[in-house]
Write a protein that holds these residues in place. Structure first.
Motif, PDB file in Angstrom:
ATOM      1  N   GLU A  63      44.070  24.232  22.337  1.00 57.77           N
ATOM      2  CA  GLU A  63      43.887  25.488  23.052  1.00 57.77           C
ATOM      3  C   GLU A  63      42.965  25.283  24.248  1.00 57.77           C
ATOM      4  OE1 GLU A  63      42.528  28.477  20.430  1.00 57.77           O
ATOM      5  OE2 GLU A  63      44.344  28.483  19.192  1.00 57.77           O
ATOM      6  N   LEU A  64      43.372  25.856  25.374  1.00 58.59           N
ATOM      7  CA  LEU A  64      42.545  25.858  26.575  1.00 58.59           C
ATOM      8  C   LEU A  64      42.435  27.284  27.077  1.00 58.59           C
ATOM      9  CD1 LEU A  64      43.835  22.787  28.630  1.00 58.59           C
ATOM     10  CD2 LEU A  64      41.674  22.954  27.411  1.00 58.59           C
ATOM     11  N   SER A  65      41.249  27.709  27.322  1.00 54.16           N
ATOM     12  CA  SER A  65      41.065  29.052  27.857  1.00 54.16           C
ATOM     13  C   SER A  65      41.386  29.044  29.339  1.00 54.16           C
ATOM     14  CB  SER A  65      39.628  29.517  27.632  1.00 54.16           C
ATOM     15  OG  SER A  65      38.737  28.733  28.407  1.00 54.16           O
ATOM     16  N   LEU A  66      41.688  30.223  29.852  1.00 53.48           N
ATOM     17  CA  LEU A  66      41.989  30.349  31.278  1.00 53.48           C
ATOM     18  C   LEU A  66      40.796  29.901  32.110  1.00 53.48           C
ATOM     19  CD1 LEU A  66      43.893  31.259  33.516  1.00 53.48           C
ATOM     20  CD2 LEU A  66      43.012  33.576  33.247  1.00 53.48           C
ATOM     21  N   LYS A  67      39.615  30.193  31.613  1.00 50.69           N
ATOM     22  CA  LYS A  67      38.387  29.799  32.323  1.00 50.69           C
ATOM     23  C   LYS A  67      38.307  28.286  32.421  1.00 50.69           C
ATOM     24  CE  LYS A  67      33.355  30.123  32.121  1.00 50.69           C
ATOM     25  NZ  LYS A  67      32.185  30.598  31.345  1.00 50.69           N
ATOM     26  N   ARG A  68      38.634  27.610  31.307  1.00 50.77           N
ATOM     27  CA  ARG A  68      38.562  26.147  31.296  1.00 50.77           C
ATOM     28  C   ARG A  68      39.615  25.544  32.236  1.00 50.77           C
ATOM     29  NH1 ARG A  68      36.093  21.983  32.147  1.00 50.77           N
ATOM     30  NH2 ARG A  68      36.768  20.082  31.071  1.00 50.77           N
ATOM     31  N   ALA A  80      46.833  18.681  31.522  1.00 46.15           N
ATOM     32  CA  ALA A  80      47.367  17.970  30.362  1.00 46.15           C
ATOM     33  C   ALA A  80      46.426  16.861  29.899  1.00 46.15           C
ATOM     34  CB  ALA A  80      48.732  17.387  30.705  1.00 46.15           C
ATOM     35  N   LEU A  81      45.804  16.166  30.856  1.00 48.15           N
ATOM     36  CA  LEU A  81      44.838  15.124  30.498  1.00 48.15           C
ATOM     37  C   LEU A  81      43.683  15.701  29.683  1.00 48.15           C
ATOM     38  CD1 LEU A  81      44.395  12.806  33.627  1.00 48.15           C
ATOM     39  CD2 LEU A  81      45.433  12.242  31.445  1.00 48.15           C
ATOM     40  N   GLU A  82      43.199  16.836  30.126  1.00 51.65           N
ATOM     41  CA  GLU A  82      42.084  17.508  29.424  1.00 51.65           C
ATOM     42  C   GLU A  82      42.518  17.997  28.049  1.00 51.65           C
ATOM     43  OE1 GLU A  82      38.267  18.968  28.740  1.00 51.65           O
ATOM     44  OE2 GLU A  82      39.004  17.629  30.334  1.00 51.65           O
TER      45      GLU A  82
END
Length: 263
Positions: A12-17, A258-260
């Motif tokens: 999961e990635l937040s929009l902020k991240r 994608a890397l993150e």
């Protein structure tokens, strides 16, 4: 808001991240986008200008099943860059067909009295447009199968028209002889003459229709020939470069996100 990327486990990635990742890599994204845009610019700058022209081809005898396989084969040769074979098929010099970028065909209408299709030509030299048009028609008329059916149909219509003409002349001769007959049942003669006149009119209409069919009979012809363009259709260097810039930026952003996500 969170975006979920699924692999073996949920990530999961937040929009902020995501915004932070893009911001942190903004110089790399900009550089990649510029490189892609520059590549697109150089490619379009060196690409020869091309011109589009459309003609409407029609046939009063053949339809989609007979004509489309032949017409579509021309564009297949262009797509394959097999200009030697295309030159042989169209009976045109190799230097002429080398200036052809596309020769695709789209059906407009089929069935009924007419088959019509759009012939789209994309060329590097507008001087070859008329040559390509004529070569396509000539190729169809040189097709042994199409020509044999055309000749048979023409002979059939000519025969029927000849029969009508003979019957008309015989009816007119009979009518003339009866007009010269004196005595007899005048009412019967008048009725016969009236029927003869109606039959002659009917036969003349039939003969006219057969003549019209003969006049219109064709393997193929241009209902509307191509108009020679005065301005080039492309390439659109500025628009294509902008599209490449946007695509480059989008792909590089996805790459860093994608890397993150899969660290």
């Amino acid at each position: 808001m969170k975006y979920v990327l699924k692999d073996d486990a949920d990530v999961e990635l937040s929009l902020k991240r995501i915004v932070e990742i893009v911001f942190d890599n903004r110089l790399k994204i900009a550089l990649f986008s510029l490189l892609v845009g520059l590549g697109g610019f150089i490619y379009n700058l060196n690409k020869s200008p091309y011109y589009d022209a459309n003609a409407t081809l029609a046939s009063t005898m053949f339809g989609e099943e007979e004509l489309m396989p032949i017409l579509e084969s021309f564009d297949e040769l262009v797509v394959k860059n097999d200009f030697v074979e295309l030159s042989n098929e169209l009976k045109l010099p190799l230097e002429t067909v080398n200036n052809l970028e596309a020769l695709d065909v789209t059906i407009i209408s089929t069935g009924g009295e007419f088959f019509t299709c759009k012939v789209h030509m994309q060329v590097l030299d507008t001087a070859i447009i008329e040559d390509i048009e004529n070569a396509v028609i000539t190729n169809l008329y040189n097709n042994a199968y199409l020509m044999d059916r055309y000749d048979r149909k023409k002979a059939q219509l000519s025969y029927l028209q000849g029969v009508c003409s003979t019957e008309i002349e015989e009816m007119k001769s009979s009518k003339k002889r009866i007009n010269q007959v004196e005595g007899g049942d005048q009412n019967a003669l008048n009725l016969f003459l009236l029927n003869s006149r109606s039959e002659i009119v009917h036969l003349e209409e039939k003969a006219s229709l057969l003549q019209l069919q003969l006049d219109m009979l064709s393997i193929a012809y241009y209902l509307r020939p191509a108009i020679i363009p005065n301005e080039k259709s492309g390439p659109h260097t500025a628009k294509n470069t902008l599209a490449m810039l946007i695509a480059g930026a989008f792909v590089s952003m996805l790459f860093f996100v994608a890397l993150e996500a899969f660290k």
